[in-house]
Design a protein around this motif. Sequence first.
Motif, short mmCIF file in Angstrom:
data_model
loop_
_atom_site.label_atom_id
_atom_site.label_comp_id
_atom_site.label_asym_id
_atom_site.label_seq_id
_atom_site.Cartn_x
_atom_site.Cartn_y
_atom_site.Cartn_z
N ASP A 222 50.81 23.76 9.37
CA ASP A 222 49.36 23.85 9.51
C ASP A 222 48.90 23.48 10.91
O ASP A 222 47.91 24.03 11.42
CB ASP A 222 48.69 22.94 8.47
N GLU B 185 52.31 20.56 6.43
CA GLU B 185 51.44 19.93 7.41
C GLU B 185 51.87 20.29 8.84
O GLU B 185 51.00 20.52 9.72
CB GLU B 185 51.42 18.40 7.22
N LYS C 157 49.28 19.43 -1.70
CA LYS C 157 48.77 18.07 -1.81
C LYS C 157 48.35 17.76 -3.25
O LYS C 157 48.55 16.63 -3.74
CB LYS C 157 47.59 17.88 -0.87
N LEU D 191 48.60 24.51 1.74
CA LEU D 191 48.68 23.06 1.97
C LEU D 191 47.88 22.30 0.92
O LEU D 191 48.34 21.27 0.40
CB LEU D 191 48.17 22.73 3.38
#
Length: 368
Positions: free
Chosen positions: A131, A128, A145, A141
């Motif tokens: 990103d 994150e 997740k 990502l």
Amino acid sequence: MNKHNFFSLIGSISLTALIASCGGSGNPGPAAMPPAAVTVFQVNPKPVTGVDTYPATVVAASEVEIRPQVSGYITQIFVQDGQEVTKGQRLYEIDRSKYQAARNQAAATLASAKANLARVQKDVERYERLDEKQAIAKQVLDNAKAELLAAEAQVQAAEAQITSANTDLSYSVITAPFAGRIGISQVRIGAQVSPGQPLLNTISSSGPVQVDFVINEREIPRFTRLMNNSDLPDSLFTLQLSDRSVYTFPGKLKSMDRAVGRQSGTLNVRVEFPNPEGILVPGMTATLQVLNQDYGDQLVIPYKAVTEQMGEYFVYVVAQDSTVSQKTLQLGTVIGPDVVVRGGLNSGQTIVVDGIQKLRQGAKVRIQ
């Protein structure tokens, strides 16, 4: 007229006169029946205690069968037959080794799942940050997740597994669900058991016991009134044991069933009795005695003075002129050779006890 004819005429006249003298006044009627000899009884009130009796069965206030919930071999029996036990006291132990191992394995699986979850969470946090700087592809990502969701599900599954393992482990030790007396053990050490089988033992609660009996439909209003009346004599319910002795403590009406049995036409009723000495044992039979309206001073007569005809009961009452008349009665409780009269007689009246078979309405009697 010769001598022979003369004497024949004289004989005929004499015979005719004799017949006339005998039958001229007519035949007398039948002789009157003499008064019947009877023995009598004077009706007076006396104190009585009338009871209605019902076959009854003693049941424990709480009773439960002890059965295994996991399979294995019985390795320990912690109580003696017939022993008093407390709530939570250990009763039986089933071989715990495989359940302990399953619990340890579940704990290890949970630890591994948690470690994996922690790793994935850190990856997601790192991705994150990257990103935000657009230093990583979106796909990386998204994959992280998704892996995080899978790791969380693995932890939940491991936690459920360890809960199940802990439950099985706890079931390997059987404890008393409440305080009471345990029965005779149905298994011995080394016996193999499985969930629900066999019956290990039975435990009954200590303290007050219940006595169950049935009443018919006609008695429901009476017992309903008793159920709703708080001002009742202490001796309303008593218990006669199988040896004919009367139990020391009286009982109290506890409950009535919700409905009459469709086939039996009866209603189940329950009375509670204290049991401090343990005399009342679940399963034993007894006779429940319930006081009825024949209580205190009541008119009581010998039952042999009563005659039944077409479902009605009556006695012969002797008047002052020594004639008798039938009186219809409403009878109550039979007490030995006597019976309570609820209606039809008054105190001081005299009734016939012996010699009834000779009597009819209005007949004269001679009191012996």
